[in-house]
Design a protein around this motif. Structure first.
Motif, PDB file in Angstrom:
ATOM      1  N   ARG A  75      13.357   6.417  -3.006  1.00 44.35           N
ATOM      2  CA  ARG A  75      14.137   4.965  -2.947  1.00 44.35           C
ATOM      3  C   ARG A  75      13.785   3.878  -3.885  1.00 44.35           C
ATOM      4  N   TRP A  76      12.489   3.825  -4.096  1.00 44.29           N
ATOM      5  CA  TRP A  76      11.823   2.732  -4.963  1.00 44.29           C
ATOM      6  C   TRP A  76      12.183   3.472  -6.751  1.00 44.29           C
TER       7      TRP A  76
ATOM      8  N   LEU B   1       6.708   0.787  -9.876  1.00 40.45           N
ATOM      9  CA  LEU B   1       6.570   1.449  -8.555  1.00 40.45           C
ATOM     10  C   LEU B   1       5.830   0.601  -7.696  1.00 40.45           C
ATOM     11  N   THR B   2       4.553   0.419  -8.147  1.00 47.10           N
ATOM     12  CA  THR B   2       3.426  -0.216  -7.498  1.00 47.10           C
ATOM     13  C   THR B   2       4.012  -1.543  -7.037  1.00 47.10           C
ATOM     14  N   LEU B   3       4.723  -2.360  -7.945  1.00 45.79           N
ATOM     15  CA  LEU B   3       5.423  -3.613  -7.574  1.00 45.79           C
ATOM     16  C   LEU B   3       6.285  -3.698  -6.393  1.00 45.79           C
ATOM     17  N   LEU B   4       7.132  -2.623  -6.432  1.00 45.86           N
ATOM     18  CA  LEU B   4       8.021  -2.317  -5.411  1.00 45.86           C
ATOM     19  C   LEU B   4       7.256  -1.964  -4.195  1.00 45.86           C
ATOM     20  N   ALA B   5       6.415  -1.134  -4.213  1.00 48.02           N
ATOM     21  CA  ALA B   5       5.530  -0.800  -2.999  1.00 48.02           C
ATOM     22  C   ALA B   5       5.122  -1.915  -2.291  1.00 48.02           C
TER      23      ALA B   5
ATOM     24  N   GLU C 271      15.264  -1.653 -15.976  1.00 49.64           N
ATOM     25  CA  GLU C 271      15.668  -2.708 -15.035  1.00 49.64           C
ATOM     26  C   GLU C 271      15.038  -2.274 -13.637  1.00 49.64           C
ATOM     27  N   ILE C 272      14.365  -3.262 -13.010  1.00 51.61           N
ATOM     28  CA  ILE C 272      13.818  -3.119 -11.800  1.00 51.61           C
ATOM     29  C   ILE C 272      15.085  -3.728 -10.879  1.00 51.61           C
ATOM     30  N   ASP C 273      15.618  -3.247  -9.894  1.00 50.90           N
ATOM     31  CA  ASP C 273      16.850  -3.866  -9.346  1.00 50.90           C
ATOM     32  C   ASP C 273      16.709  -3.524  -7.921  1.00 50.90           C
ATOM     33  N   GLY C 274      16.138  -4.167  -6.982  1.00 49.65           N
ATOM     34  CA  GLY C 274      15.786  -3.766  -5.721  1.00 49.65           C
ATOM     35  C   GLY C 274      14.780  -4.648  -4.855  1.00 49.65           C
ATOM     36  N   LEU C 275      14.952  -4.507  -3.693  1.00 50.77           N
ATOM     37  CA  LEU C 275      14.146  -5.408  -2.719  1.00 50.77           C
ATOM     38  C   LEU C 275      14.080  -6.853  -3.064  1.00 50.77           C
TER      39      LEU C 275
END
Length: 393
Positions: free
Chosen positions: A214-215, A187-191, A231-235
């Motif tokens: 959303r994240w 989540l921190t990576l996405l933020a 899996e991290i899938d976004g941005l």
């Protein structure tokens, strides 16, 4: 190298006094755990090297802790160090609990967690006088013999949660361990990625309920490539957590901002973890989870255990012993010392204690000096308005 030399009467007497007491009483059984057995080293002969002793010290586990406490437990310097470490642990636990509760309260306020949750009770396990493998066996006897389930373990720092989990994992073939850490890091990576893409600095203002929802939806848990993964899938990111958990997810930006992200995303992460655990349980997996009671309360499982130490001073003793053992092992490895019965090991243990006590005294003196300076500054600030008022008169 320190070579083993023949022992005189004085050296052998000292060895017997110190190390003979190390294992005194270790063979006593707790009535609640009658099937637990202990392996006790045999007394060394005057010319022999106690082969088991080196393994205990260099193992740096709960048996090492017992050894150090048995050797040093009655020494005033060790008692001072243990009290200092115990107070530090209690203070840190209280601070962490307060921060965590703030996150829980925020999650409840925005509806991410239920406000009327009633956690199932925990089975208390008194760990005093028990090695970690004995504690693990106690827990194991109370678990199902087959099928999937989740085991939740809580307890204050110093009660041995991590070591007990490692021993429990050895008792349950193919069991899995779960930690929320990588979810917070993801989540921190996405933020932070969002902030970079928007050309803005990271701040709490970006952690809105909508953004966090959303994240969290950009994280997908499941069985991927024959193993459970996230899996991290976004941005613009498409990463497997198992591939980046020791690189990208431990980068400077993630490390810097994860405490803030964790404060505002407790509810979402707890819900994500709960769903993942239920999925693994449904597929027949045994999952081991250890953490703080405030978050584990929200995990739905009847297999809940709490490690307790009725004598709180033992927490400080354990921590002090761990630090002394680590310092002693490092010093002996650096000097390439052969473990022998001529008092060399005792000497290194004592040096480790003395060094840590000096560091403790220096830290206390520095804290007192800082406190005195702050108090003097405060007195000066308070006196300034009074002086100005007298001057105006």
């Amino acid at each position: 190298f320190h070579l083993v030399a023949p022992l005189g009467r004085r050296s052998f007497t000292m060895f017997n006094y110190i190390f003979g007491n190390c294992f005194a009483g270790q063979g006593k059984r707790d009535p609640a755990d009658a099937d637990v057995t202990f392996s006790m080293p045999q007394p060394a002969t005057p010319a022999a090297v106690p082969s088991g002793m080196r393994d205990v010290l260099f193992g740096e586990d709960d048996k090492t802790t017992t050894l150090i406490i048995s050797v040093l437990g009655k020494m005033p310097n060790f008692q001072r160090l243990a009290a200092y470490e115990g107070e530090a642990i209690a203070k840190r636990d209280a601070e962490d609990a307060q921060k965590l509760q703030e996150g829980i309260d925020l999650a409840v306020a925005k509806g991410a967690l239920p406000s009327d949750m009633r956690p199932r009770p925990y089975q208390e396990i008194n760990v005093e006088g028990k090695p970690a493998d004995a504690v693990a066996r106690l827990i194991h006897k109370r678990l199902p013999s087959s099928g999937g389930y989740v085991v939740a373990l809580v307890g204050l720092s110093g009660t041995g949660k991590g070591t007990t989990m490692s021993k429990l994992k050895e008792l349950i073939p193919n069991s899995l361990t779960w930690s929320n850490g990588n979810i917070f890091r993801s989540l921190t990576l996405l933020a932070t990625t969002h902030c970079v893409q928007q050309g803005m600095d990271f701040s709490e203002e970006v952690l809105t309920p909508g953004n966090i929802r959303r994240w969290i939806n950009m994280l997908k848990f499941g069985r991927i490539n024959d193993k459970y993964d996230i899996e991290i899938d976004g941005l613009g990111l498409k990463l497997m957590v198992s591939d980046v958990q020791n690189t990208v997810l431990k980068g400077p930006m993630v490390k810097r901002y994860i405490p803030t992200v964790a404060k505002y995303s407790q509810g979402e992460v707890i819900s994500f973890a709960g769903a993942a655990l239920q999925s693994m349980e449904a597929q027949g997996s045994v999952v081991l989870l250890e953490g703080r009671e405030q978050t584990v309360n929200y995990i739905a499982t009847p297999h809940r255990f709490q490690l307790i130490l009725p004598d709180a001073t033992l927490i400080g003793q354990r921590r002090a012993a761990q630090r002394i053992a680590s310092a002693t092992v490092k010093a002996m490895k650096d000097r390439a010392v052969v473990f022998c019965v001529d008092g060399t090991t005792v000497e290194y243990i004592m040096k480790g204690l003395d060094r840590l006590v000096r560091e403790m005294d220096a830290a206390i003196a520095a804290a007192q000096k800082k406190s005195a300076a702050a108090q003097a500054q405060g007195n000066g600030d308070a006196a300034a308005p009074a002086a100005e008022q007298n001057g105006s008169k």
